[in-house]
Scaffold this active site. Structure first.
Site, PDB file in Angstrom:
ATOM      1  N   HIS A  54       0.844  -1.206   0.000  1.00 45.33           N
ATOM      2  CA  HIS A  54       0.000   0.000   0.000  1.00 45.33           C
ATOM      3  C   HIS A  54       0.883   1.262   0.000  1.00 45.33           C
ATOM      4  O   HIS A  54       0.592   2.238  -0.693  1.00 45.33           O
ATOM      5  CB  HIS A  54      -0.892   0.048   1.252  1.00 45.33           C
ATOM      6  CG  HIS A  54      -1.893  -1.062   1.367  1.00 45.33           C
ATOM      7  ND1 HIS A  54      -1.955  -1.898   2.445  1.00 45.33           N
ATOM      8  CD2 HIS A  54      -2.897  -1.461   0.535  1.00 45.33           C
ATOM      9  CE1 HIS A  54      -2.949  -2.767   2.292  1.00 45.33           C
ATOM     10  NE2 HIS A  54      -3.534  -2.533   1.139  1.00 45.33           N
ATOM     11  N   LYS A  71     -17.505  -5.958   8.394  1.00 46.44           N
ATOM     12  CA  LYS A  71     -16.257  -6.690   8.192  1.00 46.44           C
ATOM     13  C   LYS A  71     -15.472  -6.725   9.501  1.00 46.44           C
ATOM     14  O   LYS A  71     -15.165  -5.672  10.076  1.00 46.44           O
ATOM     15  CB  LYS A  71     -15.441  -6.001   7.090  1.00 46.44           C
ATOM     16  CG  LYS A  71     -14.302  -6.869   6.558  1.00 46.44           C
ATOM     17  CD  LYS A  71     -13.694  -6.244   5.294  1.00 46.44           C
ATOM     18  CE  LYS A  71     -12.383  -6.924   4.922  1.00 46.44           C
ATOM     19  NZ  LYS A  71     -11.740  -6.313   3.754  1.00 46.44           N
ATOM     20  N   ARG A 110      -2.294  -5.811  -8.263  1.00 44.53           N
ATOM     21  CA  ARG A 110      -1.099  -6.629  -8.019  1.00 44.53           C
ATOM     22  C   ARG A 110      -0.954  -7.750  -9.033  1.00 44.53           C
ATOM     23  O   ARG A 110       0.138  -8.162  -9.354  1.00 44.53           O
ATOM     24  CB  ARG A 110      -1.160  -7.236  -6.614  1.00 44.53           C
ATOM     25  CG  ARG A 110      -1.011  -6.212  -5.508  1.00 44.53           C
ATOM     26  CD  ARG A 110      -1.555  -6.743  -4.216  1.00 44.53           C
ATOM     27  NE  ARG A 110      -2.967  -7.036  -4.347  1.00 44.53           N
ATOM     28  CZ  ARG A 110      -3.685  -7.695  -3.462  1.00 44.53           C
ATOM     29  NH1 ARG A 110      -3.107  -8.175  -2.388  1.00 44.53           N
ATOM     30  NH2 ARG A 110      -4.968  -7.897  -3.644  1.00 44.53           N
ATOM     31  N   SER A 135      -2.856  -7.944   3.296  1.00 43.85           N
ATOM     32  CA  SER A 135      -2.966  -7.736   4.745  1.00 43.85           C
ATOM     33  C   SER A 135      -3.220  -9.065   5.454  1.00 43.85           C
ATOM     34  O   SER A 135      -2.660  -9.323   6.527  1.00 43.85           O
ATOM     35  CB  SER A 135      -4.090  -6.748   5.045  1.00 43.85           C
ATOM     36  OG  SER A 135      -3.817  -5.515   4.425  1.00 43.85           O
TER      37      SER A 135
END
Ligand code: COA
Length: 172
Positions: free
Chosen positions: A23, A47, A96, A134
């Site tokens: 990030h 979440k 990515r 993450s």
């Protein structure tokens, strides 16, 4: 330091649970194109996150405390509403791998539908971060692996604190 008020800003939204060097790489690249980058931390009650919204915002603010052109704010609700209120015309997202593309395309087109004046820009992180996420960082840390090269020092410290206070917190 000159004021950056009134200069064009791009919004970089995400969960950042936690922010990784991938990030960071995107933020640095975005800052070469826009005078200001607004890192928008999603507050999503649905979440389950390891770090609270306040913790995620505080960490990113700390990382960029000497760079006033990188701003950090929490947001909830529609991204297009947030960008409208903040006067941003561009959203940055990192790509990515090809596997990111379908989801990102869907989101970008939905945002375009919601606000035709908002542009989404896709940026490639450095190849060395294309494997990074993450969740993987949390998993590797929980299993005793080193995340030193993957996250800023303040994130590593935070993971250590979380793990020390509640070893179960990193296992989901
Ligand atoms: N380097 C490393 N990891 C990266 C990365 C990069 N450059 N870019 C993304 N990732 C990882 C994240 O770490 C995360 O990993 P995880 O799944 O293991 O946690 C994953 O990719 C995706 O996370 P993120 O980029 O934070 O996106 P998100 O899916 O959590 O959030 C929002 C996407 C916030 C942009 C989107 O949900 C949103 O806009 N929500 C608001 C509601 C809305 O407007 N909805 C309609 C829009 S379609």
């Amino acid at each position: 330091m000159a004021s950056t008020e009134g200069e064009e800003r791009a919004v970089y939204p995400g969960s950042f649970d936690p922010i990784t060097n991938g990030h960071m790489d995107i933020i640095r690249r975005g800052a070469k194109l826009f005078p200001r980058i607004l890192v928008a931390v999603l507050e999503n009650p649905k979440k389950a996150t390891l770090l609270s919204t306040e913790e995620r915002v505080a960490i990113i603010r700390d990382i960029f405390k000497d760079q006033p052109h990188i701003e950090v704010e929490a947001f909830h609700g529609l991204l297009t509403d947030f960008t409208r209120v903040r006067g941003a015309r561009a959203v940055i997202r990192g790509l990515r791998a090809i596997s990111d593309f379908e989801y990102e395309l869907q989101m970008a087109l939905m945002n375009q539908q919601l606000n035709p004046d908002l542009e989404t820009l896709f940026m490639m992180p450095s190849a060395r971060y294309t494997f990074l996420s993450s969740s993987l960082v949390k998993e590797v840390f929980a299993l005793g692996g080193s995340v030193h090269e993957l996250v800023p020092p303040i994130v590593e410290q935070k993971l250590r604190e979380k793990f020390a206070s509640n070893p179960e917190s990193l296992s989901s």
